[in-house]
Design an enzyme around this catalytic site. Structure first.
Site, PDB file in Angstrom:
ATOM      1  N   SER A 155       0.780  -1.227   0.000  1.00  0.00           N
ATOM      2  CA  SER A 155       0.000   0.000   0.000  1.00  0.00           C
ATOM      3  C   SER A 155       0.815   1.281   0.000  1.00  0.00           C
ATOM      4  CB  SER A 155      -0.940   0.016   1.208  1.00  0.00           C
ATOM      5  OG  SER A 155      -0.205  -0.034   2.418  1.00  0.00           O
ATOM      6  N   HIS A 175      -5.420  -4.000  -2.235  1.00  0.00           N
ATOM      7  CA  HIS A 175      -5.129  -2.976  -3.249  1.00  0.00           C
ATOM      8  C   HIS A 175      -4.961  -3.566  -4.649  1.00  0.00           C
ATOM      9  CE1 HIS A 175      -4.591   0.548  -0.607  1.00  0.00           C
ATOM     10  NE2 HIS A 175      -4.178  -0.331   0.277  1.00  0.00           N
ATOM     11  N   LYS A 197     -12.017  -0.467  -0.979  1.00  0.00           N
ATOM     12  CA  LYS A 197     -11.079   0.234  -1.862  1.00  0.00           C
ATOM     13  C   LYS A 197     -11.654   0.307  -3.278  1.00  0.00           C
ATOM     14  CE  LYS A 197      -7.156  -0.539   1.152  1.00  0.00           C
ATOM     15  NZ  LYS A 197      -7.979  -0.897   2.344  1.00  0.00           N
TER      16      LYS A 197
END
Length: 403
Positions: A193, A221, A251
């Site tokens: 990240s 991610h 996300k």
């Protein structure tokens, strides 16, 4: 007794003095977060502290957080099922939406079964100690997310850290532990990240086969970004060789909650063992409905992923041409590494003045000397948005002597 339990005037003063001192030390080191207030929905642009800003600080990669279809699904579910879940799912039960969501997670993760958790953090904090025990060993990448680190700390297994994405070091450590423990678990982020680089899962699963180890990937991610949207295991074509497929709705999927996919028996074991699932109140049915819709969109609207990558490539290329250090970025996470806490904070302030919402990432979130601004590009950013941000970076970078 008053001092021990913090009761009464003397106790409260004692407690206050301890944490006032600790807080002041953090302020002096520049380790305090300045929290901005949103005055509306998040997106490529948003009202922040009453001002329209270009947002480069959000995980909302596919611009789904304010998608009208997610809102419509949530509203319809709320009208049908109400709002609160009543209690933890294991005790109060859950609506059929959850069963449907579990099937959709399995489809998305390309696994036999799926399970949703209240948050992504809860997946790691509950699953890792559930699937390991005394007599096992966990090998963890040194830059894994804090939720993985906390999950490992809660486990009774032995813990060994290997150098970041260093397959030689991982192999050496696998050789050292092979045959000495009941089970070996390799744990890694799919996309890291802070740097935006990708774990070499093809090499990791090859080593796992050689040393009879299990593989656990947190792809928070990577989902919606890599592997045609299915994530980093799909990116490398190793879906079948990852044992624990962890992810999040918060996300690229634009919603809330965590998830895990795996073999049916594995998921049923986790459902009945992970304390963060068994003892946490579930999210509202409306969230489940939004999550279902977000998975459907990600699996069918591939043009969003293309736009995301077009924006990312354009933005990173221009920053590199200016002379900024974007590190090891391979994804829409594009850091600008400054290497100094005060300069990182000043750069963020100058960008804010130009209408660009970013935040400085400093120690302890990253190692000293690698302080940075973390940019996260969105599929909904226009070329005008990116050009405005790039112009602000060039202006501030020259003033601070970064380029």
């Amino acid at each position: 007794m008053y001092i021990l339990y913090g009761v009464g005037f003397m106790g409260k003063t004692w407690v206050k003095e301890i944490y006032a001192k600790k807080l002041q030390e953090m302020i002096e080191r520049g380790e305090i977060w300045e929290i901005r207030r949103l005055n509306g929905p998040t997106g490529p642009r948003a009202l922040v502290n009453g001002r329209e800003m270009i947002i480069l600080s959000s995980n909302n990669y596919l611009n789904l957080a304010n998608d009208p279809r997610l809102k419509k699904a949530a509203i319809e579910a709320m009208e049908k099922y109400g709002w609160g879940p009543g209690a933890v799912w294991a005790i109060a039960g859950y609506h059929e939406l959850l069963d449907e969501l579990h099937r959709k997670i399995a489809e998305f993760k390309r696994t036999e079964a799926g399970l949703v958790f209240p948050t992504g953090f809860a997946v790691n904090a509950g699953t890792i100690p559930a699937i390991t025990e005394q007599g096992d060993v966990i090998l963890s990448d040194e830059l894994n997310h804090g939720s993985i680190i906390d999950g490992i700390r809660l486990s009774r297994a032995e813990k060994i850290v290997y150098k970041h994405c260093d397959m030689s070091d991982l192999e050496d450590k696998l050789r050292q532990v092979h045959g000495k423990y009941n089970k070996i678990l390799i744990v890694t982020d799919g996309v890291f990240s802070m740097d935006g680089d990708i774990a070499p899962l093809d090499k990791i699963v090859k080593l796992a086969r050689e040393f009879n180890a299990m593989v656990y990937v947190d792809d928070a991610h990577g989902e919606g970004v890599l592997g045609d949207g299915h994530g980093s295991p799909a990116h490398f074509g190793v879906d079948d060789e990852v044992d624990f497929h962890v992810g999040t709705f918060s996300k690229a999927l634009g919603s809330s909650g965590g998830m895990i996919g795996g073999d049916y028996e594995v998921i049923e074991f986790i459902r009945n063992k992970a304390r963060t699932w068994l003892l946490s109140t579930g999210f509202p049915p409306a969230v489940a409905a939004a999550n279902l819709k977000s998975l459907e969109i990600v699996m069918t609207e591939k043009d969003r992923i293309r736009r995301l990558w077009d924006n990312r490539n354009y933005f990173k290329k221009r920053l590199d041409e200016m002379g900024f250090n974007t590190g090891k970025s391979q994804t829409p996470i594009v850091p600008v590494i400054v290497g100094d806490t005060k300069k990182a904070r000043e750069l963020a302030r100058m960008l804010w003045d130009e209408g660009i919402f970013v935040v400085p990432i400093v120690y302890p979130m990253v190692a000293r000397g690698t302080e940075r601004i973390r940019n996260q590009v969105n599929a909904g950013h226009t070329k005008e948005d990116l050009d405005k941000a790039l112009a602000a970076y060039e202006k501030a970078g020259k003033k601070l002597g970064l380029i």
